[in-house]
Write a protein that holds these residues in place. Structure first.
Motif, mmCIF file in Angstrom:
data_model
loop_
_atom_site.group_PDB
_atom_site.id
_atom_site.type_symbol
_atom_site.label_atom_id
_atom_site.label_comp_id
_atom_site.label_asym_id
_atom_site.label_seq_id
_atom_site.Cartn_x
_atom_site.Cartn_y
_atom_site.Cartn_z
ATOM 1 N N PHE A 1 -22.112 22.664 -5.662
ATOM 2 C CA PHE A 1 -21.469 21.956 -4.628
ATOM 3 C C PHE A 1 -20.399 22.764 -3.750
ATOM 4 C CE2 PHE A 1 -23.254 18.868 -7.547
ATOM 5 C CZ PHE A 1 -23.748 17.731 -7.006
ATOM 6 N N SER B 1 -12.968 20.838 -7.592
ATOM 7 C CA SER B 1 -13.261 19.166 -7.932
ATOM 8 C C SER B 1 -14.489 19.153 -8.591
ATOM 9 C CB SER B 1 -12.729 18.438 -6.687
ATOM 10 O OG SER B 1 -13.806 18.738 -5.941
ATOM 11 N N ALA B 2 -15.438 19.993 -8.379
ATOM 12 C CA ALA B 2 -16.781 19.501 -8.868
ATOM 13 C C ALA B 2 -16.975 19.931 -10.266
ATOM 14 C CB ALA B 2 -17.884 20.458 -8.052
ATOM 15 N N LEU B 3 -15.990 20.746 -10.897
ATOM 16 C CA LEU B 3 -16.126 20.843 -12.404
ATOM 17 C C LEU B 3 -15.031 20.291 -12.909
ATOM 18 C CD1 LEU B 3 -15.756 25.053 -12.212
ATOM 19 C CD2 LEU B 3 -17.816 23.570 -12.935
ATOM 20 N N ASN B 4 -15.382 19.774 -14.259
ATOM 21 C CA ASN B 4 -14.342 18.859 -14.775
ATOM 22 C C ASN B 4 -13.098 19.644 -15.242
ATOM 23 O OD1 ASN B 4 -13.330 16.956 -16.812
ATOM 24 N ND2 ASN B 4 -15.306 16.021 -16.892
ATOM 25 N N PRO B 5 -12.100 19.158 -14.978
ATOM 26 C CA PRO B 5 -10.676 19.714 -15.122
ATOM 27 C C PRO B 5 -10.396 19.875 -16.753
ATOM 28 C CG PRO B 5 -10.308 17.505 -14.137
ATOM 29 C CD PRO B 5 -12.075 17.814 -14.133
ATOM 30 N N VAL B 6 -10.988 18.950 -17.483
ATOM 31 C CA VAL B 6 -10.376 19.055 -18.841
ATOM 32 C C VAL B 6 -11.439 19.931 -19.894
ATOM 33 C CG1 VAL B 6 -9.214 17.064 -18.480
ATOM 34 C CG2 VAL B 6 -11.394 16.907 -19.546
ATOM 35 N N PHE B 7 -12.591 20.366 -19.473
ATOM 36 C CA PHE B 7 -13.430 21.060 -20.452
ATOM 37 C C PHE B 7 -13.290 22.500 -19.899
ATOM 38 C CE2 PHE B 7 -15.140 16.722 -20.464
ATOM 39 C CZ PHE B 7 -14.814 16.461 -21.863
ATOM 40 N N GLN C 1 -18.858 23.622 -20.030
ATOM 41 C CA GLN C 1 -19.736 22.962 -19.099
ATOM 42 C C GLN C 1 -20.637 23.707 -18.747
ATOM 43 O OE1 GLN C 1 -17.118 21.327 -15.639
ATOM 44 N NE2 GLN C 1 -15.465 22.095 -16.642
ATOM 45 N N ILE C 2 -20.864 25.005 -18.742
ATOM 46 C CA ILE C 2 -22.080 25.930 -18.509
ATOM 47 C C ILE C 2 -23.240 25.607 -19.817
ATOM 48 C CG2 ILE C 2 -23.078 28.077 -18.270
ATOM 49 C CD1 ILE C 2 -20.550 29.167 -17.024
ATOM 50 N N PHE D 1 -10.313 27.266 -18.640
ATOM 51 C CA PHE D 1 -10.360 26.235 -17.720
ATOM 52 C C PHE D 1 -10.696 26.404 -16.376
ATOM 53 C CE2 PHE D 1 -8.371 24.507 -21.759
ATOM 54 C CZ PHE D 1 -9.165 23.652 -21.977
ATOM 55 N N HIS E 1 -9.146 25.521 -13.677
ATOM 56 C CA HIS E 1 -7.951 25.789 -12.766
ATOM 57 C C HIS E 1 -7.340 26.958 -12.911
ATOM 58 C CE1 HIS E 1 -5.953 24.667 -16.508
ATOM 59 N NE2 HIS E 1 -5.160 25.440 -16.177
ATOM 60 N N MET F 1 -19.905 27.800 -11.077
ATOM 61 C CA MET F 1 -20.560 26.667 -10.683
ATOM 62 C C MET F 1 -22.095 27.280 -10.574
ATOM 63 S SD MET F 1 -19.972 23.453 -9.323
ATOM 64 C CE MET F 1 -21.380 22.450 -9.328
ATOM 65 N N MET G 1 -23.546 27.711 -13.920
ATOM 66 C CA MET G 1 -23.959 26.420 -14.364
ATOM 67 C C MET G 1 -25.074 26.233 -13.989
ATOM 68 S SD MET G 1 -21.448 23.507 -15.067
ATOM 69 C CE MET G 1 -21.527 22.315 -13.420
#
Lengths: 307, 353
Positions: free
Chosen positions: B114, B119-125, B130-131, B169, B171, B182, B185
């Motif tokens: 994306f 914003s496309a990655l989840n900020p809290v993981f 995520q990968i 993370f 950020h 991204m 992933m």
């Protein structure tokens, strides 16, 4: 992180002295003759009066009186109340009741609040969502003492549930009081969780999660929920602090002999030392809960930095 | 997996075309909102072969991203509805698959990147989490093996000190590094197709070039087919094999990169090429396409581009242009495509400048 906590603790100390000074001043310095206020209608003998002056250092300036009082509080000597009973003993017997009531209410708020909020949030605009919104609005609009009184009346008239908790040690007797105590928090939690879930469902990372081919339950239950809980848990932490101390009305209605009930009694008989002590303890509980929440916030949301 | 039980008609079609990986055929998508029905995609057809890169070009609102979302099966329904067409993957129409089967393709065999990785990655993981998510949940890998694979992937997309960054993370990364995460992933389950929806739009120009290089290299190394969605003409020239130019939910021109840049066959393509800023035009006004993209709830009659087209004539207002085959795999939806592509017809406003 450590620096942040130290700074917060220092702030807490300031807040603690500020509030206790205020309460102490309201109870003692603001009344014309503190001893008359303490004693109420009863006539006092000269020796009792002298003993009270001695006990509360009333011959000293106000700030010195306060300093003596704080010294007692900080060395865990809570002193005696106007009828000579140890305040420490009073608190020790009342505290477990309040703790049980608050925790029961809290469990109820957390479980029901988050579950209902998430369901409503994922079905925004549906029948469940709209019903939830109306019901929570009703609960938020009605003051707790009205809900409590009505429930107590109904419960007593039709003998549905115990409305007098004194002398009943079972947890079951606390269920209805806990529901009443938690009702406002519950309604707010539901609404907060709902809004938070709705917002997060629109977030870009949800689209990413869908593009990964994850099942819907995992997208909502892991990706969305984890983000949605950040504001909810912040709110719940502060609420736990106020549930512990804010149960005056509920404890009075259902005769739960907890801290709130004792505080109510102490206020009505103008028992200054008890009022000041209990309020000081509640201030400490509230401040500590707030600190825990703020630290927890950083664990929940890795974007928060403590600097 | 996923290649059996295709309907016979689809098999025949697939055989004729030498089985492209992905075949989008006469796709129609509409958005039903309170303000009416927006016709977002109006008969999009294209195909994609293994290892090929197709660039989909167009202004905002031309339907590029919606096409991608329809292919991925992540269209927001409601308001979006696929009303007609087929999207065949290995000859099987994904629009007629069960949700479960479709989900097994999504992310695993067709992956998506994306625009804004923050914003496309989840900020809290953590990025590692995520990968590895699909590896752990779908491929049943242990956490340790999945982490190893994540380090491999992060090395592949050239994230320095990959192992140390597993627990970081989103950020904590720069924009370019986030986009690499991204991409890593999306590569996790070795997809056959990657759809990149404006992968460089949110990035600095220098970083844009790095990401495009990376995508080009990965495609060569891994043989992954790529659909590159962009509004940036400059981005596609080096990477793409073919270009599909979209306007008002249609592919108005379809050509290989070189032909399209050399002899555009649609007035809209000409407009897009003219609006690329040039060094030798310094000091002059930037050339733009006059007007705005059409309101998709009320697409102009005839050729949807006619209100903005310098070549427009009466026929353009009344008749929808045919999909003209110009040979060599080139197609254009313009009444005058054959004369524009040869340069016989030039912009009437050209003399003024």
């Amino acid at each position: 992180m450590a620096r942040y906590i130290v700074r917060r603790v220092l702030q807490m100390v300031l807040a603690f002295f500020g509030t206790t000074l205020l309460v102490y001043w309201l109870m003692f310095a603001a009344s014309g003759d503190p001893i008359a206020a303490l004693a109420g209608e009863r006539p006092l003998s000269e020796s009792t009066r002298a003993a009270l002056i001695q006990e509360f250092h009333l011959d000293q300036p106000f700030l010195v009186q306060y300093a003596y009082y704080m010294k007692g509080l900080l060395t865990l000597d809570l002193g005696v109340n106007t009828s000579g009973r140890e305040i420490g003993e009073l608190v020790a017997s009342a505290w477990p009741w309040t703790l049980r009531l608050a925790l029961l209410a809290f469990v109820f708020v957390v479980v029901a609040g988050i579950a209902l909020g998430v369901i409503a949030g994922t079905r925004r605009g549906g029948a469940f969502d709209n019903t939830t919104l109306v019901l929570t609005l009703v609960v938020i609009s009605i003051p707790v003492f009205v809900i409590g009184q009505v429930l107590a009346l109904v419960g007593a008239r039709y003998d549905l549930f115990p409305t007098n908790v004194v002398g009943d040690d079972s947890l079951a007797a606390l269920i209805v009081p806990a529901l009443v105590l938690g009702s406002l928090s519950l309604a707010t939690t539901v609404r907060l969780a709902r809004t938070s879930v709705t917002e997060n469902l629109r977030a870009d990372y949800v689209r990413t999660a869908r593009a990964k081919g994850l099942i819907h339950r995992r997208i909502v239950g892991v990706h969305v929920l984890r983000n949605s809980l950040i504001p909810v848990i912040t709110f719940l932490g502060v609420e736990l602090g106020s549930l512990m101390g804010g149960a005056i009305v509920t404890e009075k209605i259902f005769n739960v002999p907890g801290i709130g009930f004792q505080l109510y009694k102490a206020i009505s008989i103008e028992d200054g030392p008890t009022v000041v002590t209990i309020v000081s303890l509640l201030v400490i509980v509230y401040l500590v809960m707030n600190l825990i929440v703020d630290v927890l916030y950083g664990v929940l949301d890795p974007r928060i930095r403590y600097e | 997996m996923g290649r059996h039980s295709a309907p016979e008609a689809d098999d025949a079609a697939a055989a004729q075309t030498g089985e492209p990986l992905l075949q989008v055929d006469d796709l129609h998508v509409e958005f039903r909102t309170g303000d009416g029905v927006a016709h977002v995609i109006n008969g999009v057809s294209f195909d994609l072969r293994a290892g090929e890169t197709l660039a989909v070009l167009g202004e905002s609102g031309s339907g590029k991203s919606v096409t991608a979302q329809a292919v991925m099966g992540i269209l927001d329904t409601p308001p979006g509805h696929v009303t007609r067409g087929a999207i065949r993957f290995h000859g099987e129409d994904m629009l007629r698959m069960s949700g479960t089967r479709r989900r097994q393709i999504r992310g695993k065999r067709i992956a998506m990147i994306f625009q804004d990785a923050l914003s496309a990655l989840n900020p809290v993981f953590t990025v590692g989490w995520q990968i590895t998510e699909t590896l752990r949940k779908r491929e049943g890998m242990s956490k340790k093996d999945a982490d190893e694979r994540a380090v491999e992937l992060m090395d592949l997309v050239r994230i320095p000190a990959a192992r140390d960054r597993l627990k970081s993370f989103p950020h904590q990364f720069s924009g370019g590094m986030r986009q690499r995460v991204m991409i890593a992933m999306s590569l996790a389950e070795r997809p056959e197709i990657i759809i990149a929806d404006e992968p460089t739009t949110a990035l600095d120009v220098t970083v844009q070039a790095q990401i495009m290089d990376l995508l080009g290299d990965l495609r060569r190394e891994l043989g992954t087919a790529l659909i590159l969605i962009t509004h940036d003409m400059g981005v596609v020239a080096d990477v793409a094999d073919r270009i599909a130019v979209m306007y008002a939910g249609r592919i108005v021109e379809h050509a290989d990169v070189h032909s399209l840049y050399r002899n555009p066959a649609h007035p809209y393509t000409i407009g897009l090429l003219d609006s690329i800023p040039r060094l030798d035009d310094k000091g002059k006004r930037l050339r733009t396409i006059p007007g705005l993209p059409p309101n998709l709830t009320a697409i102009p009659s005839g050729c949807p581009f006619h209100p903005r087209c310098p070549f427009a004539q009466d026929i353009c207002v009344t008749r929808v242009p045919p999909n003209m085959d110009l040979g060599g795999g080139r197609r254009s939806e313009c009444h005058f495509a054959d004369r524009i592509v040869t340069g016989e017809l030039t912009r009437p406003d050209q003399e003024d400048e």
